[in-house]
Design a protein around this motif. Sequence first.
Motif, mmCIF file in Angstrom:
data_model
loop_
_atom_site.group_PDB
_atom_site.id
_atom_site.type_symbol
_atom_site.label_atom_id
_atom_site.label_comp_id
_atom_site.label_asym_id
_atom_site.label_seq_id
_atom_site.Cartn_x
_atom_site.Cartn_y
_atom_site.Cartn_z
ATOM 1 N N SER A 176 -5.119 -0.603 0.802
ATOM 2 C CA SER A 176 -5.237 -1.054 2.192
ATOM 3 C C SER A 176 -6.539 -1.809 2.427
ATOM 4 O O SER A 176 -6.567 -2.797 3.168
ATOM 5 C CB SER A 176 -5.162 0.141 3.139
ATOM 6 N N LEU A 177 -7.619 -1.348 1.807
ATOM 7 C CA LEU A 177 -8.896 -2.033 1.949
ATOM 8 C C LEU A 177 -8.821 -3.465 1.436
ATOM 9 O O LEU A 177 -9.405 -4.382 2.022
ATOM 10 C CB LEU A 177 -9.989 -1.266 1.187
ATOM 11 N N VAL A 178 -8.076 -3.654 0.370
ATOM 12 C CA VAL A 178 -7.895 -5.010 -0.166
ATOM 13 C C VAL A 178 -7.008 -5.833 0.765
ATOM 14 O O VAL A 178 -7.328 -6.980 1.105
ATOM 15 C CB VAL A 178 -7.275 -4.953 -1.579
ATOM 16 N N LEU A 179 -5.920 -5.243 1.221
ATOM 17 C CA LEU A 179 -4.957 -5.983 2.042
ATOM 18 C C LEU A 179 -5.542 -6.404 3.384
ATOM 19 O O LEU A 179 -5.263 -7.506 3.876
ATOM 20 C CB LEU A 179 -3.707 -5.128 2.273
ATOM 21 N N GLY A 202 -1.470 -2.977 11.587
ATOM 22 C CA GLY A 202 -0.262 -3.354 10.863
ATOM 23 C C GLY A 202 -0.114 -2.634 9.545
ATOM 24 O O GLY A 202 0.978 -2.159 9.197
ATOM 25 N N VAL A 203 -1.207 -2.528 8.785
ATOM 26 C CA VAL A 203 -1.148 -1.829 7.501
ATOM 27 C C VAL A 203 -0.854 -0.347 7.720
ATOM 28 O O VAL A 203 -0.064 0.262 6.985
ATOM 29 C CB VAL A 203 -2.465 -2.014 6.722
ATOM 30 N N MET A 204 -1.460 0.252 8.751
ATOM 31 C CA MET A 204 -1.183 1.662 9.043
ATOM 32 C C MET A 204 0.260 1.874 9.481
ATOM 33 O O MET A 204 0.858 2.915 9.192
ATOM 34 C CB MET A 204 -2.134 2.172 10.116
ATOM 35 N N ALA A 205 0.839 0.880 10.168
ATOM 36 C CA ALA A 205 2.238 1.001 10.581
ATOM 37 C C ALA A 205 3.174 1.035 9.384
ATOM 38 O O ALA A 205 4.311 1.508 9.490
ATOM 39 C CB ALA A 205 2.613 -0.165 11.503
ATOM 40 N N ALA A 206 2.693 0.521 8.237
ATOM 41 C CA ALA A 206 3.494 0.560 7.017
ATOM 42 C C ALA A 206 3.360 1.895 6.286
ATOM 43 O O ALA A 206 4.064 2.129 5.298
ATOM 44 C CB ALA A 206 3.075 -0.583 6.087
ATOM 45 N N PHE A 207 2.462 2.771 6.755
ATOM 46 C CA PHE A 207 2.303 4.082 6.115
ATOM 47 C C PHE A 207 3.637 4.836 6.173
ATOM 48 O O PHE A 207 4.333 4.800 7.192
ATOM 49 C CB PHE A 207 1.224 4.882 6.840
ATOM 50 N N PRO A 208 4.002 5.524 5.096
ATOM 51 C CA PRO A 208 5.294 6.219 5.052
ATOM 52 C C PRO A 208 5.335 7.450 5.944
ATOM 53 O O PRO A 208 5.270 8.588 5.480
ATOM 54 C CB PRO A 208 5.448 6.579 3.568
ATOM 55 N N ALA A 242 -1.049 15.709 -5.696
ATOM 56 C CA ALA A 242 -0.264 14.494 -5.500
ATOM 57 C C ALA A 242 -0.682 13.774 -4.228
ATOM 58 O O ALA A 242 -0.794 12.538 -4.199
ATOM 59 C CB ALA A 242 1.225 14.843 -5.452
ATOM 60 N N THR A 243 -0.912 14.535 -3.165
ATOM 61 C CA THR A 243 -1.342 13.947 -1.900
ATOM 62 C C THR A 243 -2.695 13.264 -2.043
ATOM 63 O O THR A 243 -2.893 12.146 -1.557
ATOM 64 C CB THR A 243 -1.420 15.022 -0.807
ATOM 65 N N ALA A 244 -3.624 13.927 -2.700
ATOM 66 C CA ALA A 244 -4.967 13.365 -2.868
ATOM 67 C C ALA A 244 -4.914 12.035 -3.613
ATOM 68 O O ALA A 244 -5.536 11.043 -3.187
ATOM 69 C CB ALA A 244 -5.860 14.356 -3.617
ATOM 70 N N LEU A 245 -4.161 11.983 -4.712
ATOM 71 C CA LEU A 245 -4.083 10.752 -5.491
ATOM 72 C C LEU A 245 -3.297 9.679 -4.741
ATOM 73 O O LEU A 245 -3.646 8.491 -4.789
ATOM 74 C CB LEU A 245 -3.426 11.037 -6.847
ATOM 75 N N GLY A 246 -2.260 10.080 -4.018
ATOM 76 C CA GLY A 246 -1.460 9.128 -3.256
ATOM 77 C C GLY A 246 -2.256 8.495 -2.118
ATOM 78 O O GLY A 246 -2.214 7.274 -1.928
ATOM 79 N N ILE A 247 -2.979 9.314 -1.356
ATOM 80 C CA ILE A 247 -3.779 8.792 -0.246
ATOM 81 C C ILE A 247 -4.902 7.898 -0.762
ATOM 82 O O ILE A 247 -5.222 6.863 -0.154
ATOM 83 C CB ILE A 247 -4.364 9.940 0.591
ATOM 84 N N LEU A 248 -5.498 8.272 -1.885
ATOM 85 C CA LEU A 248 -6.552 7.439 -2.473
ATOM 86 C C LEU A 248 -5.997 6.074 -2.859
ATOM 87 O O LEU A 248 -6.626 5.037 -2.574
ATOM 88 C CB LEU A 248 -7.153 8.134 -3.691
ATOM 89 N N ALA A 249 -4.826 6.063 -3.483
ATOM 90 C CA ALA A 249 -4.207 4.793 -3.874
ATOM 91 C C ALA A 249 -3.878 3.953 -2.643
ATOM 92 O O ALA A 249 -4.064 2.722 -2.642
ATOM 93 C CB ALA A 249 -2.944 5.064 -4.688
ATOM 94 N N TRP A 250 -3.388 4.608 -1.587
ATOM 95 C CA TRP A 250 -3.063 3.886 -0.357
ATOM 96 C C TRP A 250 -4.314 3.294 0.290
ATOM 97 O O TRP A 250 -4.318 2.135 0.713
ATOM 98 C CB TRP A 250 -2.388 4.837 0.640
ATOM 99 N N ALA A 275 0.835 -1.206 0.000
ATOM 100 C CA ALA A 275 0.000 0.000 0.000
ATOM 101 C C ALA A 275 0.868 1.253 0.000
ATOM 102 O O ALA A 275 0.516 2.272 -0.612
ATOM 103 C CB ALA A 275 -0.925 -0.002 1.214
ATOM 104 N N THR A 276 2.012 1.181 0.668
ATOM 105 C CA THR A 276 2.940 2.309 0.670
ATOM 106 C C THR A 276 3.481 2.564 -0.732
ATOM 107 O O THR A 276 3.617 3.711 -1.165
ATOM 108 C CB THR A 276 4.108 2.029 1.631
ATOM 109 N N LEU A 277 3.792 1.491 -1.447
ATOM 110 C CA LEU A 277 4.236 1.625 -2.834
ATOM 111 C C LEU A 277 3.136 2.237 -3.692
ATOM 112 O O LEU A 277 3.413 3.052 -4.583
ATOM 113 C CB LEU A 277 4.648 0.262 -3.386
ATOM 114 N N ALA A 278 1.899 1.840 -3.434
ATOM 115 C CA ALA A 278 0.780 2.413 -4.174
ATOM 116 C C ALA A 278 0.675 3.912 -3.898
ATOM 117 O O ALA A 278 0.395 4.711 -4.804
ATOM 118 C CB ALA A 278 -0.518 1.709 -3.786
ATOM 119 N N LEU A 279 0.914 4.309 -2.649
ATOM 120 C CA LEU A 279 0.890 5.732 -2.306
ATOM 121 C C LEU A 279 1.972 6.490 -3.070
ATOM 122 O O LEU A 279 1.716 7.572 -3.614
ATOM 123 C CB LEU A 279 1.078 5.920 -0.800
ATOM 124 N N SER A 280 3.163 5.928 -3.118
ATOM 125 C CA SER A 280 4.256 6.610 -3.836
ATOM 126 C C SER A 280 3.930 6.736 -5.322
ATOM 127 O O SER A 280 4.221 7.761 -5.944
ATOM 128 C CB SER A 280 5.577 5.855 -3.637
#
Length: 270
Positions: A108-111, A182-188, A96-104, A73-78
């Motif tokens: 994350s919902l899938v993971l 756990g997924v949130m802990a992976a947030f950059p 960039a932030t809006a699209l990055g957070i949306l991707a994250w 999910a972090t890679l998706a954000l980047s």
Amino acid sequence: MDVPLSWQLAKLVISIGIVLGLSLVAERVSARMAGMLAGYPLGTAIALYFIGLEISPAFATESAVHTLAGFSATLALSGGYLLGARRDGLPGVLSATALGILAWLLTSLVLTSIDFTRITGTLTTFVAILIFVRLYRRVPDVAVGARRSLSWPALVLRSGLAAGIIFVITGLAHVLPPAWAGVMAAFPVTMYPFLVILHLTHGRATVAAVIKHYPAGLGSLLCYALCISLTYDSLGLNMGTFIGFGVATLWLVGWMRVQVWLRARSVALA
């Protein structure tokens, strides 16, 4: 559980120090090195350590298993940030932030709907790393340029973003299941404020160069999270963190040596 003020202050001081350090690396060394170090277990280490301290080592251990997959999910954000960073300045940061957070969030919902193990979580992110390395291969490397003095607004922005994200992650961990913690802990935690600062001060080209090298640095994060999932519950937070950083450092040093060898070989064959 009431969190002591000393723990809250520790989160603040550590978060500020790490973000400032990354910015100095980018300005004084290179965007490539900053991108690699952005993948070092800095924000994730802070989040998982304080989750273990405030809730329990067992909860942090279970969360770390999901963190392994959460780096995808972090890679998706980047990737989302890179796609949205079409302009310099604040408008570019916001898009960039809006699209990055949306991707994250979508990733994350899938993971969080999947019951990962250490093996499947690691393999998921490993495949994602290979995909993003290939996707970023044509992104040009650029120098950061002349160093600029740190202004008070920049310091406040760096401090507020990094510390705010850490407080949100560790706070939500008290009410969310281990999968989401756990997924949130992976947030950059440290990388995102770092990208915002670089975007505002040096432009989107430098941001793109940092993001390009970010996937390669995630190997150390995988090593760290894997060690944490094996050591926190049995050896405790401090020893587990020490071992995790040791393994992550060995991986990063080894990877950098491989990169140097590959570049030398490429020059020799040219």
